[in-house]
Enzyme design. Structure first.
Site, PDB file in Angstrom:
ATOM      1  N   GLU A  50       6.528 -48.005   2.979  1.00 19.76           N
ATOM      2  CA  GLU A  50       7.695 -48.716   3.520  1.00 19.76           C
ATOM      3  C   GLU A  50       7.207 -49.770   4.498  1.00 19.76           C
ATOM      4  O   GLU A  50       6.489 -49.458   5.463  1.00 19.76           O
ATOM      5  CB  GLU A  50       8.694 -47.779   4.193  1.00 19.76           C
ATOM      6  CG  GLU A  50       9.930 -48.534   4.662  1.00 19.76           C
ATOM      7  CD  GLU A  50      11.160 -47.661   4.863  1.00 19.76           C
ATOM      8  OE1 GLU A  50      12.078 -48.124   5.564  1.00 19.76           O
ATOM      9  OE2 GLU A  50      11.207 -46.533   4.326  1.00 19.76           O
ATOM     10  N   GLU A  99       5.202 -50.582  10.866  1.00 26.06           N
ATOM     11  CA  GLU A  99       6.211 -51.142  11.759  1.00 26.06           C
ATOM     12  C   GLU A  99       5.516 -51.578  13.054  1.00 26.06           C
ATOM     13  O   GLU A  99       4.970 -50.742  13.779  1.00 26.06           O
ATOM     14  CB  GLU A  99       7.288 -50.108  12.068  1.00 26.06           C
ATOM     15  CG  GLU A  99       8.337 -50.566  13.069  1.00 26.06           C
ATOM     16  CD  GLU A  99       9.063 -51.821  12.611  1.00 26.06           C
ATOM     17  OE1 GLU A  99       8.914 -52.857  13.288  1.00 26.06           O
ATOM     18  OE2 GLU A  99       9.761 -51.755  11.583  1.00 26.06           O
ATOM     19  N   ASP A 117       0.766 -54.745  11.861  1.00 24.45           N
ATOM     20  CA  ASP A 117       0.998 -55.734  10.809  1.00 24.45           C
ATOM     21  C   ASP A 117       0.607 -55.149   9.454  1.00 24.45           C
ATOM     22  O   ASP A 117      -0.516 -54.671   9.265  1.00 24.45           O
ATOM     23  CB  ASP A 117       0.146 -56.964  11.129  1.00 24.45           C
ATOM     24  CG  ASP A 117       0.490 -58.175  10.299  1.00 24.45           C
ATOM     25  OD1 ASP A 117       0.938 -58.005   9.153  1.00 24.45           O
ATOM     26  OD2 ASP A 117       0.299 -59.303  10.796  1.00 24.45           O
ATOM     27  N   ASP A 151      13.216 -59.069   8.529  1.00 18.78           N
ATOM     28  CA  ASP A 151      13.610 -60.163   9.412  1.00 18.78           C
ATOM     29  C   ASP A 151      13.943 -61.371   8.545  1.00 18.78           C
ATOM     30  O   ASP A 151      13.108 -61.829   7.762  1.00 18.78           O
ATOM     31  CB  ASP A 151      12.468 -60.500  10.365  1.00 18.78           C
ATOM     32  CG  ASP A 151      12.920 -61.364  11.534  1.00 18.78           C
ATOM     33  OD1 ASP A 151      13.788 -62.249  11.311  1.00 18.78           O
ATOM     34  OD2 ASP A 151      12.425 -61.167  12.648  1.00 18.78           O
ATOM     35  N   LYS A 184      16.160 -69.929   9.941  1.00 18.97           N
ATOM     36  CA  LYS A 184      15.911 -71.367   9.999  1.00 18.97           C
ATOM     37  C   LYS A 184      14.945 -71.777   8.895  1.00 18.97           C
ATOM     38  O   LYS A 184      13.949 -71.099   8.646  1.00 18.97           O
ATOM     39  CB  LYS A 184      15.346 -71.752  11.365  1.00 18.97           C
ATOM     40  CG  LYS A 184      16.322 -71.535  12.517  1.00 18.97           C
ATOM     41  CD  LYS A 184      15.712 -71.941  13.843  1.00 18.97           C
ATOM     42  CE  LYS A 184      16.697 -71.707  14.993  1.00 18.97           C
ATOM     43  NZ  LYS A 184      16.108 -72.071  16.314  1.00 18.97           N
ATOM     44  N   THR A 197      21.022 -47.607   6.358  1.00 16.82           N
ATOM     45  CA  THR A 197      20.302 -47.713   7.626  1.00 16.82           C
ATOM     46  C   THR A 197      21.165 -48.351   8.701  1.00 16.82           C
ATOM     47  O   THR A 197      22.242 -48.902   8.429  1.00 16.82           O
ATOM     48  CB  THR A 197      19.040 -48.571   7.446  1.00 16.82           C
ATOM     49  OG1 THR A 197      19.433 -49.936   7.200  1.00 16.82           O
ATOM     50  CG2 THR A 197      18.199 -48.079   6.272  1.00 16.82           C
ATOM     51  N   GLU A 209      21.865 -51.942   7.871  1.00 12.67           N
ATOM     52  CA  GLU A 209      22.909 -52.149   6.884  1.00 12.67           C
ATOM     53  C   GLU A 209      24.288 -51.933   7.493  1.00 12.67           C
ATOM     54  O   GLU A 209      25.229 -52.694   7.215  1.00 12.67           O
ATOM     55  CB  GLU A 209      22.721 -51.207   5.699  1.00 12.67           C
ATOM     56  CG  GLU A 209      23.812 -51.378   4.649  1.00 12.67           C
ATOM     57  CD  GLU A 209      23.498 -50.669   3.359  1.00 12.67           C
ATOM     58  OE1 GLU A 209      22.757 -51.246   2.542  1.00 12.67           O
ATOM     59  OE2 GLU A 209      23.980 -49.534   3.175  1.00 12.67           O
TER      60      GLU A 209
END
Length: 242
Positions: free
Chosen positions: A74, A99, A126, A148, A152, A221, A224
């Site tokens: 995940e 994470e 990472d 994320d 932009k 989650t 969501e």
């Protein structure tokens, strides 16, 4: 989310040439969460991932971690509710969650304690650094859930669904492996459908219900639930590695 730029997270232990964008830590950690980090995180490491611990970039010993169980990954597990749910429902699989947001890591550790899962390992950094040390064709299923969105246009190159991430993901996923993506951002759906198939994945979709309806084993989650409260529409995309 507030934007922060720096080297790969966690005390400069990532690749020195990789910029990292995103949150590493929130305003505060509860005392219980600090305890989880101090007492549990090291024992749940998948092995030497960070560059200071593994400068030669040796592959992780997945057999030592999980035996013959298939590896599920995940990418950005948030608060960990989906990861723990999957681990509880699929004891025959081994899980690695990535994470960089340390508050999310602490939340996951609390959930692991409560659920008594023994098939989860955590890389608090990472995912690109983890890709460096995963063997080729070692991942049987991967999840990218509400990443994320970087809304932009000039930031779209920071999204996960770019060649920088998809090329190593494709390398570590075995033929026939499943890659699930959930997002509530229409432009993220567009970029996902444009980019992922270019890297050796087939979109498994025969009709609108295949992306409108969540997977049978889905657990909604916190991200969501926020999207639904704010009137955004979730999309559920399933790909298979060629």
């Amino acid at each position: 989310m507030p934007e922060k730029k720096g080297k790969s997270p966690h005390h400069g232990s990532g690749a020195p040439w990789r910029n990292f964008y995103g949150r590493l830590k929130g305003k505060h950690l509860r005392p219980s969460q600090k305890t989880y980090l101090d007492e549990d995180l090291a024992a749940l490491s998948p092995g030497p991932v960070d560059w200071d611990a593994n400068p030669e970039r040796r592959n992780l010993d997945l057999k030592a971690l999980f035996g013959d169980r298939p590896l599920w990954l995940e990418i950005g597990f948030g608060g960990g509710e989906h990861l723990v749910h999957q681990a509880e429902q699929n004891r025959e699989a081994g899980f690695i969650g990535c994470e960089p947001y340390i508050n999310g890591v602490a939340m996951l550790l609390g959930k692991i304690r409560a659920a008594k899962c023994d098939n989860i390992r955590i890389h608090p950094g990472d995912v690109r650094d983890l890709f460096d040390v995963l063997p080729d064709a070692s991942v049987a299923k991967a999840f990218l859930l509400y990443p994320d969105p970087w809304p932009k246009k000039r930031h779209h190159r920071r999204r996960f669904v770019t060649a920088e991430h998809m090329e190593p993901l494709a390398r570590v996923m075995r033929p026939g492996a499943i890659f699930r993506v959930a997002t509530d951002i229409p432009d993220y759906v567009r970029q996902t459908l444009e980019t992922v198939p270019k890297h050796g994945f087939k979109w498994l979709c025969e009709g609108p219900e295949d992306w409108r309806q969540p997977w049978d084993d889905w657990i909604s989650t916190r991200y969501e639930q926020k999207a639904l409260r704010e009137g955004r529409v979730p999309h559920y995309l399933t790909f298979q590695r060629d």
